[in-house]
Design a protein around this motif. Structure first.
Motif, PDB file in Angstrom:
ATOM      1  N   THR A  61       0.830  -1.215   0.000  1.00 34.76           N
ATOM      2  CA  THR A  61       0.000   0.000   0.000  1.00 34.76           C
ATOM      3  C   THR A  61       0.862   1.261   0.000  1.00 34.76           C
ATOM      4  OG1 THR A  61      -1.707  -1.214   1.215  1.00 34.76           O
ATOM      5  CG2 THR A  61      -1.845   1.200   1.216  1.00 34.76           C
ATOM      6  N   ALA A  62       1.937   1.235   0.859  1.00 34.10           N
ATOM      7  CA  ALA A  62       2.832   2.400   0.922  1.00 34.10           C
ATOM      8  C   ALA A  62       3.509   2.627  -0.420  1.00 34.10           C
ATOM      9  CB  ALA A  62       3.882   2.192   2.020  1.00 34.10           C
ATOM     10  N   THR A  63       3.958   1.519  -1.039  1.00 31.56           N
ATOM     11  CA  THR A  63       4.608   1.653  -2.356  1.00 31.56           C
ATOM     12  C   THR A  63       3.647   2.242  -3.379  1.00 31.56           C
ATOM     13  OG1 THR A  63       5.986  -0.261  -1.830  1.00 31.56           O
ATOM     14  CG2 THR A  63       5.837   0.386  -4.137  1.00 31.56           C
ATOM     15  N   ARG A  64       2.386   1.729  -3.331  1.00 32.49           N
ATOM     16  CA  ARG A  64       1.405   2.270  -4.286  1.00 32.49           C
ATOM     17  C   ARG A  64       1.129   3.755  -4.033  1.00 32.49           C
ATOM     18  NH1 ARG A  64      -3.839   2.833  -3.722  1.00 32.49           N
ATOM     19  NH2 ARG A  64      -3.894   1.560  -1.832  1.00 32.49           N
ATOM     20  N   VAL A  65       0.958   4.121  -2.736  1.00 30.95           N
ATOM     21  CA  VAL A  65       0.673   5.532  -2.401  1.00 30.95           C
ATOM     22  C   VAL A  65       1.849   6.416  -2.786  1.00 30.95           C
ATOM     23  CG1 VAL A  65       0.247   7.111  -0.474  1.00 30.95           C
ATOM     24  CG2 VAL A  65      -0.972   4.936  -0.598  1.00 30.95           C
ATOM     25  N   THR A  66       3.100   5.901  -2.486  1.00 27.34           N
ATOM     26  CA  THR A  66       4.296   6.691  -2.826  1.00 27.34           C
ATOM     27  C   THR A  66       4.384   6.908  -4.337  1.00 27.34           C
ATOM     28  OG1 THR A  66       5.434   5.778  -0.916  1.00 27.34           O
ATOM     29  CG2 THR A  66       6.786   6.758  -2.634  1.00 27.34           C
ATOM     30  N   GLY A  67       4.113   5.816  -5.085  1.00 24.94           N
ATOM     31  CA  GLY A  67       4.156   5.948  -6.543  1.00 24.94           C
ATOM     32  C   GLY A  67       3.117   6.946  -7.034  1.00 24.94           C
ATOM     33  N   GLU A  68       1.880   6.862  -6.443  1.00 20.08           N
ATOM     34  CA  GLU A  68       0.845   7.821  -6.873  1.00 20.08           C
ATOM     35  C   GLU A  68       1.230   9.252  -6.507  1.00 20.08           C
ATOM     36  OE1 GLU A  68      -2.939   4.722  -6.386  1.00 20.08           O
ATOM     37  OE2 GLU A  68      -2.673   6.427  -5.028  1.00 20.08           O
ATOM     38  N   ALA A  69       1.851   9.437  -5.277  1.00 25.86           N
ATOM     39  CA  ALA A  69       2.269  10.784  -4.860  1.00 25.86           C
ATOM     40  C   ALA A  69       3.369  11.319  -5.774  1.00 25.86           C
ATOM     41  CB  ALA A  69       2.749  10.750  -3.410  1.00 25.86           C
ATOM     42  N   GLU A  70       4.360  10.427  -6.111  1.00 24.08           N
ATOM     43  CA  GLU A  70       5.446  10.876  -6.993  1.00 24.08           C
ATOM     44  C   GLU A  70       4.892  11.217  -8.379  1.00 24.08           C
ATOM     45  OE1 GLU A  70       9.099   8.288  -5.019  1.00 24.08           O
ATOM     46  OE2 GLU A  70       8.258   7.782  -6.952  1.00 24.08           O
ATOM     47  N   ALA A  71       3.947  10.400  -8.835  1.00 23.43           N
ATOM     48  CA  ALA A  71       3.352  10.714 -10.137  1.00 23.43           C
ATOM     49  C   ALA A  71       2.613  12.054 -10.088  1.00 23.43           C
ATOM     50  CB  ALA A  71       2.395   9.607 -10.547  1.00 23.43           C
ATOM     51  N   ALA A  72       1.847  12.274  -8.988  1.00 25.39           N
ATOM     52  CA  ALA A  72       1.124  13.544  -8.856  1.00 25.39           C
ATOM     53  C   ALA A  72       2.097  14.718  -8.750  1.00 25.39           C
ATOM     54  CB  ALA A  72       0.206  13.498  -7.630  1.00 25.39           C
ATOM     55  N   SER A  73       3.212  14.498  -7.971  1.00 29.15           N
ATOM     56  CA  SER A  73       4.210  15.570  -7.821  1.00 29.15           C
ATOM     57  C   SER A  73       4.854  15.897  -9.164  1.00 29.15           C
ATOM     58  CB  SER A  73       5.278  15.142  -6.816  1.00 29.15           C
ATOM     59  OG  SER A  73       6.306  16.108  -6.725  1.00 29.15           O
TER      60      SER A  73
END
Length: 493
Positions: free
Chosen positions: A355-367
Motif C-alpha cells: 500500500t505504501a509503495t502504491r501511495v508513494t508511486g501515486e504521490a510521486e506521479a502527482a508531484s
C-alpha cells in the motif's frame, strides 16, 4: 493259322495294357486326409449352390479327363499356429498372451469349398491368416477384462475367443479343434505383486506350522528324556535296594553275634535319639516363636515398604511423563500460535508495504505532474511577460523614441565604455603632449569610435520601425554592445 492267333492275342494283350494305362491315367483316388478339387465342368454338389464350377471328391476314386479337367489336392490335416499377442487389459495393464490354435479344413463339402476358394494355392499362408483372426479378437476380448478375471477364469477367455472367431473361421472353411492359452506374461510385474499377499500369508502359515511342529517335537523329546531319566532312576533305586538287601543279609550272616549287642545299643540310642528329637523340637518351636516369626514380620514389613516405594516411584514417573507430554503439547500449541501470528504479521507488513509503495508511486506521479504543470505555467507566464514587455517597448518607441534610446544607452553604457576602452588594450607606452585636456580628448574620441552613440541608436530605431521587431521577439537595441574597437593614433615621444 497259329501265326494269326498269336497276332490277335498280342493285339488283345496290347489293347488291354493300353486300356489299363489309360484307366490309371484317368483314375484319381482321394486319400483319407485330403480332398480332390476337380475343375473344368459344371457340377451339382449337395449343400452347395448350382454351377459351382468344380467337383469335390473325398475318400473314394473318380475318373478325370486329362486335358479337360484339372485335379488339385486340398489337405485335410491338422494345422497349428502359435499365438504371440500383445494385449492391454481393461485396467490399462499391458500383457503378452501366449497360446496355440489347432485347426483344420472342415469335413463337409461347404467348408471344403470355402477353403478351396481361399487357400487352394496358398495353403502355407493358412496359419498366418488364422493367427491374424485370433490375434485381433483376442486383443478385443482382453481389452474388456481385468487381469484378475483372466487369471481366475482362463476358460472364459478361451470360450469367448472361440465364439468370436467362429463365424470368420466358418467363412474360411476352417474349424478349430483346440484353442489353448498357455501363458499370460506380465512385463510390469502386476501379477507377481498381486500374488505377494497370498504368498506372504502362505509363508506365514508355513512358518507358524513349522514352529508349532518344532514345539510339539521338543515337548515330546523332553517328555521322552524325562521318562527315560525316571526309568533310569527307578532302576537304580531298585538295584540299590536289592544290593542293600543282599548286603544286609550278608551282614546278618557275618555278624549274628555283634548284631545282638548292636541291637541292644541301638535301643539305647533310639531312646536317646527320641529324647534329643523332642529337645530339638522344643528348641525349634522356641526359635520359631523368638526369631523366625519376628524376622518374617520384619521381612514382610520391608517388602511391603519396598513395594509401596516402587509404586510411588512408578506413579511419580507416570505423572512426570504426563506433565512432560502436556508441556510438549502446550509448547507445540504456543509455537503454532506464534507461527500463525508471525505469518499474519508478515502478511500485514507485506500488505502495508504494498500500500505504501502504491501511495508513494501515486504521490510521486502527482508531484511530477504538478511540477510539469508549474514549469509549463512558468514558461507560459515568462513568455507572456516578455511579449507584454516587447509590446510596451514598441508602444514607447512609437510615442517617444528619444526617451527610449536614452534609456537603452543608459542601460548599455558600461558595455559601450568597455568597448571603447578596449582600444587601449594593445598600447604599451603612450605620451600625451597636452596634459589632462589631451587625455579627455583621447577618451572622447575612443568612446566615439567604440560606439555609434545617439545617431546609431536613431538609425536602429528607424530600421525597427520599418521592419518591425526581430524574429526572436527582442528589440535591436538589446544587441548593442559597441562597435568594433579601433586603435587610437598615439604619438610616441
Amino acid at each position: 493259322m497259329p501265326m494269326f492267333v498269336g497276332v490277335v492275342a498280342g493285339a488283345a494283350v496290347a489293347a488291354v495294357l493300353v486300356l489299363v494305362g489309360v484307366f490309371k491315367l484317368m483314375w484319381r483316388v482321394a486319400e483319407p486326409n485330403e480332398a480332390l478339387i476337380i475343375s473344368g465342368s459344371t457340377h451339382r454338389t449337395e449343400g452347395l449352390e448350382a454351377g459351382m464350377g468344380f467337383r469335390i471328391v473325398t475318400g473314394r476314386g473318380t475318373l478325370v479327363l486329362p486335358g479337360v479337367q484339372a485335379v488339385r489336392k486340398l489337405s485335410l490335416d491338422l494345422n497349428e499356429t502359435e499365438l504371440h499377442v500383445d494385449c492391454v487389459t481393461h485396467q490399462g495393464i499391458p500383457l503378452k498372451v501366449r497360446g496355440v490354435v489347432i485347426f483344420k479344413v472342415g469335413d463337409d463339402f461347404v467348408s471344403i469349398a470355402n477353403a478351396a476358394r481361399r487357400f487352394l494355392d496358398q495353403q502355407k499362408l493358412m496359419s498366418e491368416r488364422v493367427h491374424n483372426v485370433f490375434a485381433g479378437h483376442l486383443r478385443s476380448i482382453v481389452g474388456g477384462l481385468t487381469v484378475e478375471d483372466m487369471i481366475r477364469d482362463r476358460e472364459k477367455l478361451t470360450g469367448q475367443t472361440r465364439a468370436a472367431c467362429g463365424t470368420e473361421m466358418e467363412k474360411l472353411g476352417l474349424i478349430v479343434d483346440s484353442l489353448q492359452i498357455h501363458e499370460i506374461e506380465d512385463p510390469t510385474g502386476y501379477i507377481q505383486n498381486l500374488a505377494m499377499p497370498h504368498a506372504a500369508a502362505v509363508q506365514r502359515d508355513a512358518r507358524i506350522a513349522q514352529a508349532e511342529a518344532n514345539r510339539l517335537a521338543t515337548e515330546a523329546e523332553q517328555q521322552s528324556y524325562a521318562r527315560m531319566a525316571e526309568a533310569t532312576r527307578d532302576s537304580e533305586i531298585l538295584q540299590a535296594g536289592y544290593q542293600a538287601e543282599r548286603d544286609h543279609a550278608g551282614a546278618k550272616a557275618r555278624q549274628a553275634g555283634p548284631l545282638a549287642d548292636a541291637a541292644a545299643r541301638q535301643e539305647v540310642v533310639v531312646q536317646e535319639t527320641r529324647v534329643a528329637e523332642l529337645e530339638a523340637d522344643r528348641r525349634e518351636q522356641q526359635l520359631q516363636a523368638d526369631i523366625r516369626k519376628p524376622a518374617d514380620a520384619r521381612a514382610y514389613e520391608k517388602r511391603t515398604l519396598a513395594e509401596a516405594e516402587r509404586d510411588a516411584r512408578i506413579s511419580a514417573a507416570q505423572a512426570k511423563a504426563k506433565e512432560t507430554e502436556l508441556a510438549a503439547a502446550a509448547e507445540a500449541t504456543r509455537v503454532k500460535a506464534a507461527a500463525g501470528a508471525e505469518a499474519q504479521a508478515t502478511e500485514a507488513r507485506g500488505a502495508a508495504a504494498a500500500t505504501a509503495t502504491r501511495v508513494t508511486g501515486e504521490a510521486e506521479a502527482a508531484s511530477a505532474r504538478a511540477r510539469g504543470l508549474a514549469e509549463a505555467e512558468a514558461v507560459k507566464a515568462k513568455g507572456l511577460a516578455e511579449a507584454d514587455a516587447i509590446k510596451a517597448r514598441a508602444a514607447a518607441l512609437a510615442e517617444n523614441q528619444e526617451a527610449v534610446v536614452a534609456q537603452q544607452l543608459a542601460e548599455n553604457w558600461p558595455e559601450i565604455v568597455r568597448a571603447g576602452a578596449s582600444a587601449f588594450g594593445n598600447v604599451d607606452n603612450m605620451v600625451l603632449l597636452n596634459g589632462a585636456d589631451g587625455m579627455a580628448e583621447l577618451f572622447a574620441k575612443a568612446l566615439t569610435m567604440g560606439g555609434t552613440g545617439l545617431g546609431l541608436a536613431r538609425q536602429l530605431l528607424a530600421s525597427m520601425n520599418q521592419n518591425g521587431p526581430s524574429a526572436n521577439g527582442t528589440s535591436p537595441l538589446n544587441g548593442i554592445t559597441g562597435a568594433p574597437s579601433q586603435k587610437v593614433p598615439v604619438e610616441e615621444g
